[in-house]
Design an enzyme around this catalytic site. Structure first.
Site, short mmCIF file in Angstrom:
data_model
loop_
_atom_site.label_atom_id
_atom_site.label_comp_id
_atom_site.label_asym_id
_atom_site.label_seq_id
_atom_site.Cartn_x
_atom_site.Cartn_y
_atom_site.Cartn_z
N SER A 9 0.84 -1.20 0.00
CA SER A 9 0.00 0.00 0.00
C SER A 9 0.87 1.25 0.00
CB SER A 9 -0.89 0.02 1.24
OG SER A 9 -1.44 1.32 1.38
N HIS A 34 -1.18 -1.32 -4.24
CA HIS A 34 -2.46 -1.04 -3.58
C HIS A 34 -2.58 0.47 -3.35
CE1 HIS A 34 -5.89 -2.31 -1.03
NE2 HIS A 34 -5.53 -1.33 -0.20
N ASP A 36 -4.90 3.39 -1.76
CA ASP A 36 -5.98 3.65 -0.81
C ASP A 36 -6.57 5.03 -1.04
OD1 ASP A 36 -6.12 1.29 0.88
OD2 ASP A 36 -4.08 1.80 1.50
N MET A 38 -9.33 7.70 -0.10
CA MET A 38 -10.23 8.01 1.03
C MET A 38 -10.82 9.40 0.84
SD MET A 38 -8.02 6.61 4.24
CE MET A 38 -6.97 5.16 4.10
N HIS A 67 -8.36 0.67 -3.98
CA HIS A 67 -9.27 0.42 -2.87
C HIS A 67 -10.02 1.72 -2.55
CE1 HIS A 67 -9.55 -0.71 1.74
NE2 HIS A 67 -10.73 -0.63 1.16
N MET A 69 -12.33 3.88 -0.57
CA MET A 69 -13.01 4.07 0.70
C MET A 69 -13.75 5.40 0.59
SD MET A 69 -9.94 2.63 3.07
CE MET A 69 -8.78 2.78 1.73
N MET A 138 -11.31 -6.47 5.40
CA MET A 138 -10.55 -5.45 6.15
C MET A 138 -10.21 -6.01 7.52
SD MET A 138 -9.91 -2.86 4.30
CE MET A 138 -9.09 -1.94 5.61
N PHE A 144 -6.70 4.40 8.22
CA PHE A 144 -5.31 4.73 8.54
C PHE A 144 -4.41 3.51 8.42
CE2 PHE A 144 -8.13 7.60 10.72
CZ PHE A 144 -7.60 8.85 10.39
N GLY A 146 -0.83 1.49 9.59
CA GLY A 146 -0.10 1.32 10.85
C GLY A 146 -0.92 0.88 12.04
N ASP A 172 -6.40 -6.83 4.23
CA ASP A 172 -5.80 -5.49 4.29
C ASP A 172 -5.84 -4.93 5.70
OD1 ASP A 172 -5.00 -2.89 3.79
OD2 ASP A 172 -6.72 -2.36 2.54
C1 DX5 Z 1 -6.42 1.17 5.70
C2 DX5 Z 1 -5.89 0.87 4.32
C3 DX5 Z 1 -4.75 -0.10 4.29
C4 DX5 Z 1 -3.55 0.31 5.09
C5 DX5 Z 1 -2.56 -0.81 5.19
O1 DX5 Z 1 -7.60 1.88 5.60
O2 DX5 Z 1 -6.92 0.33 3.52
O3 DX5 Z 1 -4.41 -0.42 2.96
O4 DX5 Z 1 -2.94 1.43 4.56
O5 DX5 Z 1 -1.49 -0.35 5.95
P1 DX5 Z 1 -0.82 -1.19 7.13
O6 DX5 Z 1 -0.22 -2.41 6.46
O7 DX5 Z 1 0.18 -0.29 7.67
O8 DX5 Z 1 -1.90 -1.58 8.09
ZN ZN Z 2 -6.46 -0.59 1.51
#
Ligand code: DX5
Ligand code: ZN
Length: 214
Positions: A9, A34, A36, A38, A67, A69, A138, A144, A146, A172
């Site tokens: 990601s 990947h 993300d 948002m 992805h 969101m 998920m 977020f 981490g 994920d």
């Molecule tokens: C969270 C994201 C993930 C996330 C994965 O909303 O969809 O893709 O960034 O990051 P780590 O691997 O750090 O959890």
């Molecule tokens: Zn994601």
């Protein structure tokens, strides 16, 4: 042994060097990238959108695993497809028009993924059986990078594989070298990882470790 796809990601990337970051993932053996997206509504965070996907498309040949969101994703499917997304995944919780959105993704010639948040059962996807190519489980609350992996996700992965044996199961959130074995044993085909890849100096080893954890 079945193939495990690693989809790093870029949420954890250095955005001042996004081109080099994408190329480094390609060189280090990532299978997909990947992305993300948002919107600050569906999730309490805002990241990037269509122009950034378009720019990434020009940097790498790897499939872009987008992805979404975002609320009412059907509004933007065509634009993400046109920007160069290869796989477009949206959340079942984000739209009233699930079937229509899946059809729209396919009509753009793209693979369709459908995702469930941690509190949504995988069984909620059964009315749409046969209409999607991938289920995204998920394993953290979306929003977020981490965060800590939620252990009950393992049962959801098993359930997803049981209900939909012919589609890819992507997982994920919070996946690292310590828990990836359990995730793969539960049935995951695609591993998304942000911090556990970008947090390592040697990304190739980090990717290899995730892929070969069995
Ligand atoms: C969270 C994201 C993930 C996330 C994965 O909303 O969809 O893709 O960034 O990051 P780590 O691997 O750090 O959890
Ligand atoms: Zn994601």
């Amino acid at each position: 042994m079945k193939k495990i796809f690693i989809s790093p990601s870029v949420l954890s990337a250095d955005f001042t060097r996004l081109e080099q970051e994408c190329k480094s993932l390609e060189k280090c053996g990532a299978d997909w990238i990947h992305c993300d997206v948002m919107d600050g509504n569906f999730v309490p965070n805002i990241t990037f959108g269509i122009p950034v996907i378009r720019s990434m498309r020009r940097c790498v040949v790897l499939p872009l695993d987008v992805h979404l969101m975002i609320d009412a994703p059907e509004r933007y499917v065509e634009q993400f497809a046109d920007a160069g997304a290869d796989i477009i995944t949206f959340h079942i919780e984000a739209t009233k028009n699930v079937s229509q959105t899946l059809k729209l993704i396919h009509s753009c010639g793209k693979k369709a993924g459908i995702s469930v948040k941690p509190n949504t059962p995988v069984g909620a996807l059964t009315p749409y059986r046969g209409m999607f190519d991938m289920v995204l489980v998920m394993s953290v609350e979306p929003g977020f990078g981490g965060q800590q992996f939620i252990p009950s996700s393992l049962d959801k992965i098993r359930r997803a594989k049981q209900l939909f044996p012919n589609v890819l199961v992507e997982v994920d959130g919070g996946i690292n070298a310590d828990n990836v074995k359990q995730v793969v044993e539960a049935g995951a085909d695609v591993i998304v990882a942000g911090s556990s890849i970008f947090g390592e100096q040697d990304r190739k080893s980090a990717i290899d470790r995730l892929r070969n954890a069995r």
